[in-house]
Design an enzyme around this catalytic site. Structure first.
Site, PDB file in Angstrom:
ATOM      1  N   SER A 183       0.920  -1.316   0.046  1.00  0.00           N
ATOM      2  CA  SER A 183      -0.178  -0.106   0.138  1.00  0.00           C
ATOM      3  C   SER A 183       0.787   1.010   0.094  1.00  0.00           C
ATOM      4  CB  SER A 183      -1.002   0.066   1.080  1.00  0.00           C
ATOM      5  OG  SER A 183      -0.192   0.168   2.507  1.00  0.00           O
ATOM      6  N   ASP A 223      -1.936  -9.046   8.823  1.00  0.00           N
ATOM      7  CA  ASP A 223      -0.931  -8.452   9.849  1.00  0.00           C
ATOM      8  C   ASP A 223       0.083  -9.715   9.980  1.00  0.00           C
ATOM      9  OD1 ASP A 223       0.701  -8.381  12.224  1.00  0.00           O
ATOM     10  OD2 ASP A 223      -1.009  -7.674  13.355  1.00  0.00           O
ATOM     11  N   SER A 283      17.986  -4.616   2.454  1.00  0.00           N
ATOM     12  CA  SER A 283      18.328  -3.152   2.779  1.00  0.00           C
ATOM     13  C   SER A 283      19.783  -2.990   2.459  1.00  0.00           C
ATOM     14  CB  SER A 283      17.811  -2.448   3.993  1.00  0.00           C
ATOM     15  OG  SER A 283      18.371  -1.277   4.333  1.00  0.00           O
ATOM     16  N   TYR A 312      17.079  -3.702  12.853  1.00  0.00           N
ATOM     17  CA  TYR A 312      16.863  -3.748  11.299  1.00  0.00           C
ATOM     18  C   TYR A 312      17.859  -4.383  10.508  1.00  0.00           C
ATOM     19  CZ  TYR A 312      15.099  -1.547   7.039  1.00  0.00           C
ATOM     20  OH  TYR A 312      14.707  -1.600   5.647  1.00  0.00           O
TER      21      TYR A 312
END
Lengths: 245, 132
Positions: A11, A60, A139, A152
């Site tokens: 989204s 979720d 990432s 992260y």
């Protein structure tokens, strides 16, 4: 039948750009989202504007049962998934000493275990069809983390290793598994770091600018498509040459 | 679909599709690995096809538990090799493979004993609400 793609985190940000790019490339697209029902509906419209089918599916990723249900609903409404894009992710940037155990748990739950569970569901379906492509989103932080990114970076490092291992496991079933490791990108997720030190950030990038989500999306969509039919087990850096000088 | 011939046919079809071989080659007595060349990934594929066909779930934990029954891991396979009681349990569970259940068997090798009949028995037990 058009190929069917599921984009988690579809989204907003890189996931949203990827969903649109996949629609442009001829995929029917399921847009996975957790809270952004309104933006997800807009992405659905954008995909439909290419004449493709699109649906928004709420899920979720910290709840395994919801992931199982997500894939069952997708089976019923669009058919078996052909491409899975794991673009959902969260950050809880904080120095380790100041962090709460929950910071690590949430980040690992969504960024890593959510990916694992989605890949498990997708792989079983793709195995039956003897084809498929999975693209994980890592990432630049997996290899070159900044301060406060231990949770992260660890989650994305796990995703990269998982991506390669899964490629080994699924290659014999004609299922390709690759990852993309984006650099700093114009998304809500990187807003804080971009606002705090915009020049510091761009100084570390060879191209001297941050990425637009569409620039990452094009590489993800390429890897998900038949154009990348001979690419598997790779994690591609799409970071403008981050920290290379 | 707990009717025996229907279950047999559906399981044989799942195996044939997975191994990309003609249905006639998949007989009820065929051993998955030795006769049909299945590997561990094929097992996963077969289980998933069966789950979809019969709307049941067969987890790996259930398969391991099914082999052990009420026995603890230590009773079943002390030191990583099946005990005499463990072998006996397996012969009862998989009569179709009884002659291959020999001393020295390790739990990891149980998969090698699986025949089409084993899956049929598992599905029928599930459909009848029995513990396999």
């Amino acid at each position: 039948m058009n190929p069917v793609a599921l984009v988690t985190g579809g989204s907003r940000g890189i996931g949203a750009a990827t969903a649109i790019e996949l629609g442009r490339r001829g995929f029917d697209v399921a847009v996975g989202y957790r809270t952004g029902a309104e933006p997800a509906a807009k992405i659905v419209e954008a995909v439909e504007s290419f004449g493709r089918r699109a649906i928004a599916l709420k899920c979720d990723l910290t709840i395994a049962e919801e992931i199982t249900k997500l894939f069952r609903v997708l089976d019923d409404r669009m058919g078996s998934v052909t491409a899975l894009i794991c673009a959902a992710g969260v950050t809880r940037d904080t120095l380790l000493g100041a962090s709460e155990p929950g910071d690590f748990e949430t980040v690992l739950q969504v960024n890593f275990l959510g990916v694992v569970q989605c890949c498990r569901e997708a792989a079983r379906r793709m195995m039956a069809e003897r084809k498929g492509a999975i693209v994980t989103v890592s990432s630049v932080a997996a290899q070159r983390p900044g301060r406060g990114q231990s949770n992260y970076a660890a989650s994305k490092g796990a995703v990269e290793s998982f991506t390669r291992a899964l490629a080994v496991e699924l290659a014999s079933r004609n299922i390709r598994v690759n990852g993309v490791a984006p650099g700093v990108t114009e998304t809500a997720m990187s807003e804080t770091i971009r606002a705090l030190a915009p020049e510091e950030v761009t100084k570390r990038i060879l191209l001297r600018r941050i990425a637009r989500p569409q620039e990452i999306a094009k590489v993800i969509a390429f890897l998900a498509s038949e154009d990348a039919s001979y690419v598997t087990g790779q994690v591609w850096s799409v970071d403008g040459g981050f920290k290379l000088e | 679909m707990s009717n025996a011939p229907e279950v047999e046919l559906a399981v044989r079809e799942a195996v044939a599709q997975t191994r990309s071989c003609p249905l006639e080659k998949v007989q009820i007595t065929s051993n998955l690995m030795d006769d049909l060349g299945a590997d561990s990934l094929d097992f996963l594929d077969i289980v998933f096809k069966i789950e979809r066909a019969f709307k049941i779930e067969i987890t790996r934990g259930e398969m391991e538990q099914a082999a052990r029954g009420d026995m603890s891991e230590e009773e079943f396979a002390p030191g990583g090799v099946l005990s005499e009681a463990g072998l006996q349990r397996l012969r009862e569970l998989m009569p179709e493979a009884a002659d291959r259940v020999q001393p020295g068997l390790r739990p990891a090798a149980i998969l090698r004993l699986f025949s089409v009949q084993t899956f049929v028995n598992m599905v029928r037990a599930k459909l009848d609400g029995r513990t396999y």
